[in-house]
Design a protein around this motif. Structure first.
Motif, PDB file in Angstrom:
ATOM      1  N   LEU A  55      57.799 108.353 -21.848  1.00  0.00           N
ATOM      2  CA  LEU A  55      56.622 107.702 -21.260  1.00  0.00           C
ATOM      3  C   LEU A  55      56.394 108.151 -19.818  1.00  0.00           C
ATOM      4  N   PHE A  58      54.772 111.500 -19.166  1.00  0.00           N
ATOM      5  CA  PHE A  58      53.327 111.426 -19.436  1.00  0.00           C
ATOM      6  C   PHE A  58      52.598 110.730 -18.286  1.00  0.00           C
ATOM      7  N   TYR A  62      49.220 111.683 -16.178  1.00  0.00           N
ATOM      8  CA  TYR A  62      48.057 110.814 -16.440  1.00  0.00           C
ATOM      9  C   TYR A  62      47.501 110.246 -15.123  1.00  0.00           C
ATOM     10  N   GLU A 198      57.611  99.332 -26.602  1.00  0.00           N
ATOM     11  CA  GLU A 198      57.272 100.751 -26.834  1.00  0.00           C
ATOM     12  C   GLU A 198      58.570 101.535 -26.583  1.00  0.00           C
ATOM     13  N   HIS A 219      51.811  98.231 -28.818  1.00  0.00           N
ATOM     14  CA  HIS A 219      52.934  98.997 -29.383  1.00  0.00           C
ATOM     15  C   HIS A 219      53.818  98.032 -30.194  1.00  0.00           C
TER      16      HIS A 219
HETATM   17  N1  HPA Z   1      52.395 102.805 -22.212  1.00  0.00           N
HETATM   18  C1  HPA Z   1      52.391 102.291 -20.995  1.00  0.00           C
HETATM   19  N2  HPA Z   1      51.441 102.560 -20.110  1.00  0.00           N
HETATM   20  C2  HPA Z   1      50.441 103.358 -20.462  1.00  0.00           C
HETATM   21  C3  HPA Z   1      50.387 103.908 -21.722  1.00  0.00           C
HETATM   22  C4  HPA Z   1      51.406 103.592 -22.658  1.00  0.00           C
HETATM   23  O1  HPA Z   1      51.443 104.046 -23.814  1.00  0.00           O
HETATM   24  N3  HPA Z   1      49.257 104.666 -21.757  1.00  0.00           N
HETATM   25  C5  HPA Z   1      48.658 104.549 -20.550  1.00  0.00           C
HETATM   26  N4  HPA Z   1      49.370 103.755 -19.765  1.00  0.00           N
END
Ligand code: HPA
Ligand code: ZN
Length: 339
Positions: A55, A58, A62, A198, A219
Motif C-alpha cells: 500500500l 502506491f 498517488y 486491507e 476492503h
Molecule cells: N487504501 C488506503 N488508502 C487509499 C487507498 C487504499 O486502497 N486508495 C487510495 N487511498
C-alpha cells in the motif's frame, strides 16, 4: 459468462478514490496547464512506475500525482473523465471518496476541490441520469486534530457530502485514533465508512465497527482470519467494498486465483466489487468484475448477486435501490430469453 454480460449488467461503484482515477494522460495535461514539473519524461514512464510492493509504495506515487490538481477546473476534469469512463461501463450509481487534506495541505482551498467535483457530479446526473454520493476521507497518517479541522472546513458544504471515511496508510494507524472525529461527524448527520482489514489486522475491523460505528467496511478482506468477526459481519449484513485488482496490485494477494472473495461470498458476507484507484491498478469496474470472475470461476448467479449488493449497500433511498434491483432482474431475464 461473457465479458459482454458483465459490461451490460447495471452496476454501482462504492469504493473509488477520485484522485486514483487520474490517468497519466490527464496528469501530463494538467501539469502543463499548471506549469508543474513532473518527475517523469513521458506517459509511458509514468505507467512503468506503477509497479507496487504494498500500500505505501502506491500511496507515495498517488499523492505525488495529485500534485497537478490546483484549480476548480482540474477537479472538474478529473471527475468528468471518471464519469465518462464508467458511464460506458453501465455504472449507474457512484459513491466517490475524496481526500481534501491532500489538497488543502498544498494550499488548495477546500472549496476549490469540492466545487469542481460537485459540478461534474451534477452534470453526470443531468446528462446520463447517473446518481452519486460524495464521501470525505480523513488521512489516517495525519493527526485526529487535522481531521477535525477538515470536518470543520466541510460543514459549509454539508449538503454536498453524504459521509466520512478513513483512508491512507493502514498499519500503525488504527481506527481508535479517530473516535472523536467520527463521533462529531455522526452528530452532524454524516454516514460513516472506514478502510479496515486491507493490510491491517481483523482488530482494526472490530474497531471500525465498535468505536467508529461505520455502516460499511472498505476492503475488509482480512476479516476471514477471525471467525467471530465474520459471524458479526454476516449477522449485521455489513457490506464490504472489495477491490480485486487493487488487492493483487498491492500484493494483498499474489494473484487473482488466491483472492478470498469467493470464500467471503460462501461465508454469507455482503460483498461488493469496486475499483479503488482505477488509473493505478489497471482497470475500472468491468475489468475488476471480469478479472475476479475469471480468477475464481464465479458463476453468473454470483456475479449478479455481487452487482445487486452494490445497490443494496449504497446510500440511495430504498425505492431507488428496489428499482435498480428490478432492472438487474429484467436485464438477466432478457439475457436468458435472448440466448
Ligand atoms: N487504501 C488506503 N488508502 C487509499 C487507498 C487504499 O486502497 N486508495 C487510495 N487511498
Ligand atoms: Zn480505497
Amino acid at each position: 459468462m461473457t465479458a459482454e454480460f458483465i459490461s451490460k449488467l447495471p452496476k454501482a461503484e462504492l469504493h473509488l478514490h477520485i484522485e486514483g482515477s487520474l490517468e497519466p494522460e490527464l496528469m501530463f495535461e494538467l501539469a502543463e496547464r499548471n506549469k508543474i514539473k513532473l518527475p517523469y519524461a513521458s506517459i509511458e514512464e509514468v505507467r512503468a512506475a506503477y509497479e507496487f510492493d504494498d500500500l505505501q509504495s502506491f500511496l507515495d506515487i498517488y499523492y505525488a500525482g495529485a500534485g497537478v490538481l490546483l484549480q476548480m477546473q482540474d477537479f472538474f476534469d478529473l471527475t468528468w473523465a471518471y464519469i465518462t469512463r464508467v458511464q460506458k461501463q453501465n455504472v449507474q450509481h457512484v459513491e466517490i471518496f475524496f481526500d481534501p487534506q491532500t489538497h488543502t495541505d498544498r494550499g488548495v482551498p477546500f472549496r476549490t476541490v469540492i466545487t469542481g467535483i460537485h459540478k461534474a457530479l451534477l452534470e453526470a446526473e443531468e446528462k446520463y441520469g447517473m446518481t452519486s454520493r460524495l464521501i470525505l476521507c480523513f488521512l489516517r497518517h495525519l493527526s485526529e486534530d487535522a481531521a477535525l479541522k477538515t470536518l470543520e472546513d466541510a460543514l459549509p458544504f454539508r449538503g454536498w457530502i453524504t459521509g466520512v471515511g478513513l483512508d491512507s496508510s493502514e498499519v500503525g494507524f488504527p481506527p481508535e485514533n479517530f473516535e472523536r472525529v467520527f463521533a462529531r461527524a455522526s452528530a452532524e448527520g454524516f454516514r460513516k465508512v472506514a478502510h479496515a482489514g486491507e493490510e491491517g489486522p481483523p482488530e482494526y475491523i472490530w474497531q471500525a465497527l465498535d468505536l467508529l460505528g461505520v455502516s460499511r467496511i472498505d476492503h475488509g478482506v482480512r476479516c476471514l482470519e477471525d471467525q467471530k468477526l465474520v459471524e458479526r459481519l454476516v449477522q449485521e449484513n455489513m457490506p464490504l467494498t472489495v477491490c480485486p485488482l487493487s488487492n493483487t496490485k498491492l500484493r494483498v494477494f499474489e494473484k487473482m486465483e488466491d483472492h478470498n472473495l469467493k470464500q467471503m461470498l460462501d461465508a454469507g458476507l455482503c460483498v461488493t466489487i469496486n475499483s479503488d484507484d482505477p488509473a493505478y491498478f489497471g482497470g475500472y469496474m468491468n475489468e475488476n468484475f471480469l478479472a475476479v470472475q475469471k480468477g475464481l470461476q464465479l458463476s453468473q448467479q454470483e456475479i449478479v448477486e455481487i452487482a445487486k449488493n452494490g445497490f443494496r449497500a449504497s446510500y440511495l433511498p430504498q425505492e431507488e435501490i428496489e428499482s435498480h434491483l428490478q432492472s438487474i432482474d429484467d436485464f438477466v431475464a432478457g439475457e436468458i430469453t435472448s440466448s
